[in-house]
Scaffold this motif. Structure first.
Motif, PDB file in Angstrom:
ATOM      1  N   SER A  33      -5.714  -6.884   4.893  1.00 53.53           N
ATOM      2  CA  SER A  33      -5.000  -7.527   3.793  1.00 53.53           C
ATOM      3  C   SER A  33      -4.349  -6.482   2.904  1.00 53.53           C
ATOM      4  O   SER A  33      -4.703  -6.302   1.747  1.00 53.53           O
ATOM      5  N   LEU A  34      -3.396  -5.782   3.448  1.00 52.88           N
ATOM      6  CA  LEU A  34      -2.665  -4.814   2.652  1.00 52.88           C
ATOM      7  C   LEU A  34      -1.188  -4.930   2.961  1.00 52.88           C
ATOM      8  O   LEU A  34      -0.795  -5.393   4.024  1.00 52.88           O
ATOM      9  N   ARG A  35      -0.405  -4.529   1.998  1.00 54.50           N
ATOM     10  CA  ARG A  35       1.051  -4.555   2.144  1.00 54.50           C
ATOM     11  C   ARG A  35       1.624  -3.293   1.516  1.00 54.50           C
ATOM     12  O   ARG A  35       1.098  -2.790   0.529  1.00 54.50           O
ATOM     13  N   ASP A  36       2.718  -2.805   2.079  1.00 52.67           N
ATOM     14  CA  ASP A  36       3.478  -1.714   1.486  1.00 52.67           C
ATOM     15  C   ASP A  36       4.781  -2.293   0.965  1.00 52.67           C
ATOM     16  O   ASP A  36       5.433  -3.094   1.643  1.00 52.67           O
ATOM     17  N   HIS A  37       5.144  -1.891  -0.249  1.00 55.95           N
ATOM     18  CA  HIS A  37       6.369  -2.400  -0.872  1.00 55.95           C
ATOM     19  C   HIS A  37       6.934  -1.336  -1.797  1.00 55.95           C
ATOM     20  O   HIS A  37       6.240  -0.886  -2.716  1.00 55.95           O
ATOM     21  N   LYS A  38       8.150  -0.915  -1.528  1.00 53.11           N
ATOM     22  CA  LYS A  38       8.853   0.070  -2.360  1.00 53.11           C
ATOM     23  C   LYS A  38       8.008   1.312  -2.646  1.00 53.11           C
ATOM     24  O   LYS A  38       7.906   1.774  -3.771  1.00 53.11           O
ATOM     25  N   GLY A  39       7.394   1.836  -1.596  1.00 50.11           N
ATOM     26  CA  GLY A  39       6.643   3.067  -1.719  1.00 50.11           C
ATOM     27  C   GLY A  39       5.241   2.937  -2.292  1.00 50.11           C
ATOM     28  O   GLY A  39       4.561   3.936  -2.477  1.00 50.11           O
ATOM     29  N   GLN A  40       4.793   1.730  -2.561  1.00 53.07           N
ATOM     30  CA  GLN A  40       3.447   1.494  -3.084  1.00 53.07           C
ATOM     31  C   GLN A  40       2.654   0.676  -2.064  1.00 53.07           C
ATOM     32  O   GLN A  40       3.212  -0.162  -1.367  1.00 53.07           O
ATOM     33  N   ARG A  41       1.355   0.924  -2.007  1.00 50.31           N
ATOM     34  CA  ARG A  41       0.483   0.138  -1.139  1.00 50.31           C
ATOM     35  C   ARG A  41      -0.348  -0.795  -2.011  1.00 50.31           C
ATOM     36  O   ARG A  41      -0.896  -0.389  -3.028  1.00 50.31           O
ATOM     37  N   TYR A  42      -0.421  -2.054  -1.593  1.00 54.73           N
ATOM     38  CA  TYR A  42      -1.164  -3.080  -2.325  1.00 54.73           C
ATOM     39  C   TYR A  42      -2.248  -3.649  -1.420  1.00 54.73           C
ATOM     40  O   TYR A  42      -1.960  -4.038  -0.298  1.00 54.73           O
ATOM     41  N   TRP A  43      -3.489  -3.673  -1.922  1.00 56.31           N
ATOM     42  CA  TRP A  43      -4.614  -4.271  -1.209  1.00 56.31           C
ATOM     43  C   TRP A  43      -4.947  -5.598  -1.863  1.00 56.31           C
ATOM     44  O   TRP A  43      -4.862  -5.734  -3.075  1.00 56.31           O
ATOM     45  N   ARG A  49      -3.012  -3.010  -6.014  1.00 57.76           N
ATOM     46  CA  ARG A  49      -3.325  -1.733  -5.408  1.00 57.76           C
ATOM     47  C   ARG A  49      -4.620  -1.135  -5.914  1.00 57.76           C
ATOM     48  O   ARG A  49      -5.148  -0.227  -5.304  1.00 57.76           O
ATOM     49  N   HIS A  50      -5.167  -1.605  -7.012  1.00 59.04           N
ATOM     50  CA  HIS A  50      -6.428  -1.098  -7.521  1.00 59.04           C
ATOM     51  C   HIS A  50      -7.524  -2.146  -7.439  1.00 59.04           C
ATOM     52  O   HIS A  50      -8.469  -2.119  -8.188  1.00 59.04           O
ATOM     53  N   SER A  51      -7.402  -3.061  -6.515  1.00 63.13           N
ATOM     54  CA  SER A  51      -8.364  -4.147  -6.381  1.00 63.13           C
ATOM     55  C   SER A  51      -9.746  -3.632  -6.010  1.00 63.13           C
ATOM     56  O   SER A  51      -9.895  -2.689  -5.249  1.00 63.13           O
ATOM     57  N   ARG A  52     -10.784  -4.269  -6.558  1.00 61.25           N
ATOM     58  CA  ARG A  52     -12.157  -3.913  -6.233  1.00 61.25           C
ATOM     59  C   ARG A  52     -12.492  -4.251  -4.792  1.00 61.25           C
ATOM     60  O   ARG A  52     -13.461  -3.750  -4.252  1.00 61.25           O
ATOM     61  N   GLY A  53     -11.745  -5.086  -4.135  1.00 58.18           N
ATOM     62  CA  GLY A  53     -12.037  -5.484  -2.760  1.00 58.18           C
ATOM     63  C   GLY A  53     -11.388  -4.599  -1.715  1.00 58.18           C
ATOM     64  O   GLY A  53     -11.229  -5.012  -0.583  1.00 58.18           O
ATOM     65  N   GLN A  54     -11.033  -3.379  -2.051  1.00 63.90           N
ATOM     66  CA  GLN A  54     -10.289  -2.529  -1.131  1.00 63.90           C
ATOM     67  C   GLN A  54     -11.003  -2.316   0.197  1.00 63.90           C
ATOM     68  O   GLN A  54     -10.376  -2.384   1.240  1.00 63.90           O
ATOM     69  N   GLY A  55     -12.301  -2.028   0.194  1.00 63.07           N
ATOM     70  CA  GLY A  55     -13.012  -1.796   1.451  1.00 63.07           C
ATOM     71  C   GLY A  55     -12.956  -2.998   2.357  1.00 63.07           C
ATOM     72  O   GLY A  55     -12.645  -2.889   3.539  1.00 63.07           O
ATOM     73  N   ARG A  56     -13.227  -4.154   1.812  1.00 67.26           N
ATOM     74  CA  ARG A  56     -13.181  -5.389   2.592  1.00 67.26           C
ATOM     75  C   ARG A  56     -11.750  -5.691   3.021  1.00 67.26           C
ATOM     76  O   ARG A  56     -11.507  -6.082   4.149  1.00 67.26           O
ATOM     77  N   SER A  57     -10.774  -5.470   2.157  1.00 64.82           N
ATOM     78  CA  SER A  57      -9.384  -5.765   2.476  1.00 64.82           C
ATOM     79  C   SER A  57      -8.885  -4.899   3.609  1.00 64.82           C
ATOM     80  O   SER A  57      -8.161  -5.356   4.480  1.00 64.82           O
TER      81      SER A  57
END
Length: 50
Positions: free
Chosen positions: A19-29, A6-14
C-alpha cells in the motif's frame, strides 16, 4: 485519509501489503488498503493533506 501519508504509523504493515504510492518525487504509505485507490483517483488532493 486523516493520519495517512508518507509518515504513517502503519508503514511496516503497508510495505508488506504493497500500500504505497509514489507521486511527484514523494513516497506515500497507507495504513489501509482502501486508501491507495482513493489516492490514485486524485493524488494532488490527498498529497496536500499530508
Amino acid at each position: 485519509m486523516s493520519g495517512h501519508g508518507r509518515h504513517s504509523r502503519g508503514q511496516g504493515r503497508s510495505r508488506s501489503q504493497g500500500s504505497l504510492r509514489d507521486h511527484k518525487g514523494q513516497r506515500y504509505w497507507f495504513c489501509c488498503p482502501g486508501c491507495g485507490p482513493a489516492f490514485d483517483a486524485d493524488p494532488d488532493k490527498y498529497a496536500q493533506a499530508c
